[in-house]
Every structure is written in C-alpha cells, then in structure tokens.
Design an enzyme around this catalytic site. Structure first.
Site, PDB file in Angstrom:
ATOM      1  N   LYS A 111       0.817  -1.218   0.000  1.00 13.76           N
ATOM      2  CA  LYS A 111       0.000   0.000   0.000  1.00 13.76           C
ATOM      3  C   LYS A 111       0.850   1.267   0.000  1.00 13.76           C
ATOM      4  O   LYS A 111       0.512   2.243  -0.666  1.00 13.76           O
ATOM      5  CB  LYS A 111      -0.938   0.017   1.219  1.00 13.76           C
ATOM      6  CG  LYS A 111      -2.139  -0.875   1.063  1.00 13.76           C
ATOM      7  CD  LYS A 111      -3.151  -0.276   0.096  1.00 13.76           C
ATOM      8  CE  LYS A 111      -4.339  -1.212  -0.050  1.00 13.76           C
ATOM      9  NZ  LYS A 111      -5.165  -0.950  -1.199  1.00 13.76           N
ATOM     10  N   LYS A 194      -6.619 -16.187 -13.624  1.00 14.40           N
ATOM     11  CA  LYS A 194      -7.942 -16.308 -13.007  1.00 14.40           C
ATOM     12  C   LYS A 194      -8.825 -15.109 -13.335  1.00 14.40           C
ATOM     13  O   LYS A 194      -8.341 -14.084 -13.817  1.00 14.40           O
ATOM     14  CB  LYS A 194      -7.787 -16.455 -11.490  1.00 14.40           C
ATOM     15  CG  LYS A 194      -7.154 -15.246 -10.838  1.00 14.40           C
ATOM     16  CD  LYS A 194      -7.276 -15.313  -9.332  1.00 14.40           C
ATOM     17  CE  LYS A 194      -6.799 -13.990  -8.779  1.00 14.40           C
ATOM     18  NZ  LYS A 194      -7.062 -13.634  -7.486  1.00 14.40           N
ATOM     19  N   LYS A 197     -11.388  -8.739 -10.823  1.00 14.39           N
ATOM     20  CA  LYS A 197     -11.739  -7.362 -11.124  1.00 14.39           C
ATOM     21  C   LYS A 197     -10.518  -6.625 -11.693  1.00 14.39           C
ATOM     22  O   LYS A 197     -10.597  -5.969 -12.733  1.00 14.39           O
ATOM     23  CB  LYS A 197     -12.200  -6.696  -9.826  1.00 14.39           C
ATOM     24  CG  LYS A 197     -12.696  -5.294  -9.985  1.00 14.39           C
ATOM     25  CD  LYS A 197     -13.195  -4.783  -8.638  1.00 14.39           C
ATOM     26  CE  LYS A 197     -13.053  -3.282  -8.561  1.00 14.39           C
ATOM     27  NZ  LYS A 197     -12.847  -2.801  -7.205  1.00 14.39           N
TER      28      LYS A 197
END
Ligand code: TRP
Length: 329
Positions: A111, A194, A197
């Site tokens: 992050k 896979k 989003k």
C-alpha cells in the site's frame, strides 16, 4: 459447529469467480456454522472514498450478496460500522500491536508503494482492525484466501499475546477455513490466469445477458485441435472449466467428444456456454435489482444483523475490559 467471521470488501461487483469460489461455500457453510458476514466499510476508509459513494457501495455489495444467497436468518449479516464495539476492541488491541510488526506486513508495504501520498495510520493498523473484527465474536474459523493469511496469522499473535499478558485463556486462535477441493478456481476468458476485477476479465452477476454473450464470444481460443484426443490449449481448457460449473454433464461430455474427434466449433461451444452462464446469473441479477429497490427489506436485514452482532460484540468488549482492569465506580 464453528464460529466463522468473514469481512467482505465494500466495493466491487460480484463476478463468476467470486460466486463459484468462496461465495457458494459461504452459502453452504452458513447452515452448518455460526456465521458472521459483514461489509468492511471502516476498512475502506484507508483509501479515503468519496462520502457520496460510501453508502451506495455498501448497499450495492450487500444487495449482491443477499441476491446470491447469503441468508440473514441463517447467519448474522451486518455492516461493520453499525457495530461500534469493534472500534473499542481495535483501540485496546492497538496497545499491544507493535509498530515494527505492523510495518513489516506485506499488505502495508504494498500500500505504501501504491498510495505514497496517503500513508495513514489506518493503513498501518489495518491488521489490528481485522483482528478486532474476528476476535470480537471469538471466531475460530475465518474463510480467507492466500492474500489474507498473513493478517490471520497476526490475529493469532494478537490473541496469544493478549491471553499470555493477562494470564487468561480468553481468545481462541482462529485458523483459515479450508474449503479444500470444494473451492473451484474460475479462470478468465483471456487465455490464462484467473477471473478478477483487477484483471479486467470479469463476467459479473450484474451483467446483462447481451453483455455476457459479447464477453463470451470474444473469449480467446486456439486454431482447433488437429489430432484426435489432443491436450487442450490452456484458453480452451478454461472455457471447459467454466462449462463444467454452469452446464449439465451431458453438455460437457458432448463438447469433450467434439474436441476429441476434432469436430469442435468454438462458436457453438461459446454460444452454449454463454446461455448456461446466463441461466445462472439472470435470476441473481433480477434479485439484485429487487433487493436494491427494496429499502424496507434492506433496512430490516441490516438492523437485524447489527442487533445480533452487537449482542456478541458487547459481551466480548465487556469481558475484555474486565480482564484489562477497567472497573465501574
Ligand atoms: N481484509 C479482508 C480483505 O481484504 C477483509 C476483511 C476485513 C476480513 N476484516 C475481516 C476478512 C475479517 C475476514 C475477517 O478481503
């Protein structure tokens, strides 16, 4: 019977990968366990979402999970910020969470690279809030993917530390709920990897039939098999993987045979696949709309969930306060 806690991210529409992955297992497990499912809206604040969107997102995610089959009677479904007890446990646990260990967390390190201009204390203490979510209901099982295993390990450390510091055997040490072979991984339609989003290859429960048809027709394939019984190209295998979860065994066998004798026409396979996906998603899509527009139902579900969650949460917080030495005058 296990006590299960799972936090659901408060943004993002559900796609077929979510549905046939964790979600279908949630739907099953809610009848066999004491389950708490909540929309993690406090956690989402670490990225400073637009206040105009916050509620809309929670409502959308909640509607989709209910439409897909989470049952507010069988389990406790609530919005994290409706249960303020979690913030108190978070504060108390933070007193025993060391900056060094928080800084070493992989998700924190990721992050701070992604949002250099917003390295807030909420990001640093994200694992403590997640631990508070779990320990608040004294859960022993948490259905998490690989990316959350470190957070769960930290939760166990916080639980052990609390127990040993105060010489109590209070918090259980929660472990990952393992779905084993039940967990189907749904691939994308872009040839490899896979469905997700961030991968931009999602087939959403929310997608209209025309959108699903279009996405499936564009799926990557190969030139077609040239020798009988040849191994399928990865992209083609992926189509079969999805076909296996949405279609009947007969349909799968039919296309397997066509592939094996080199007669397969991918256009036919895709048409069938799209229709069988739509048969799964369309009833859910309709329910999403119904639920979204049923303010009364949503109000009822959320209040019922908050009430049940607060009952268990307030008991834990009272006991923790007592263990730590708080006393009433
Ligand atoms: N961190 C989890 C995620 O990103 C969401 C989450 C928050 C969670 N609190 C939790 C998951 C408690 C399980 C238990 O997916």
């Amino acid at each position: 019977m296990e006590t299960v806690v799972s936090g659901i991210r408060s943004t993002g529409n559900l796609h077929l990968g979510n549905y046939f992955g964790a979600l279908r297992n949630f739907i099953k497990m809610q009848h066999e366990n004491r389950c708490f499912f909540f929309i993690a809206d406090y956690h989402s604040l670490t990225t400073h979402p637009d206040p105009k969107l916050l509620h809309h997102n929670v409502r959308q995610v909640l509607s989709e999970y209910l439409a897909a089959g989470l049952d507010p009677e069988a389990s406790t479904i609530f919005v994290q910020s409706d249960v303020p007890e979690v913030t108190e446990l978070y504060l108390l646990l933070n007193m025993h969470a060391y900056v060094g260990e928080l800084e070493k967390t992989t998700s924190f390190k990721d992050k701070i690279r992604q949002q250099k201009n917003n390295v807030n204390a909420g990001l640093l203490t994200y694992p403590t809030l997640m631990a508070a979510d779990i320990l608040l209901h004294k859960a022993n099982k948490v259905p998490v993917g690989k990316d959350q295993e470190q957070h769960l390990e930290m939760t166990r450390n916080f639980a052990k530390r609390f127990n040993s510091l105060y010489s109590v055997d209070y918090f259980p040490e929660p472990t990952a709920y393992n779905f084993g072979s039940e967990l189907v991984k749904i691939p994308g339609l872009d040839g490899s990897g896979k469905m997700g989003k961030s991968e931009g290859n999602g087939l959403y429960l929310f997608d209209e039939p025309a959108v699903i048809r279009k996405k499936v027709m564009k799926a990557v394939t190969d030139q077609g098999p040239t020798e009988p019984n040849s191994v399928k190209h990865e992209a083609v295998e992926n189509l079969f993987t999805i076909l296996k979860v949405v279609s009947t065994p007969d349909t799968v066998a039919y296309f397997e045979e066509k592939h094996n004798n080199c007669e397969i026409r991918y256009g036919d396979l895709k048409k069938q696949l799209a229709e069988d996906i739509i048969a799964v998603t369309e009833p859910i899509r309709e329910r999403i709309f119904d639920i979204q527009n049923d303010a009364e139902y949503l109000h009822k579900v959320v209040n019922m969930g908050a009430e049940k969650a607060r009952e268990s949460a307030s008991k834990t917080v009272a006991e923790v306060r007592e263990i730590m030495g708080f006393k009433k005058f």
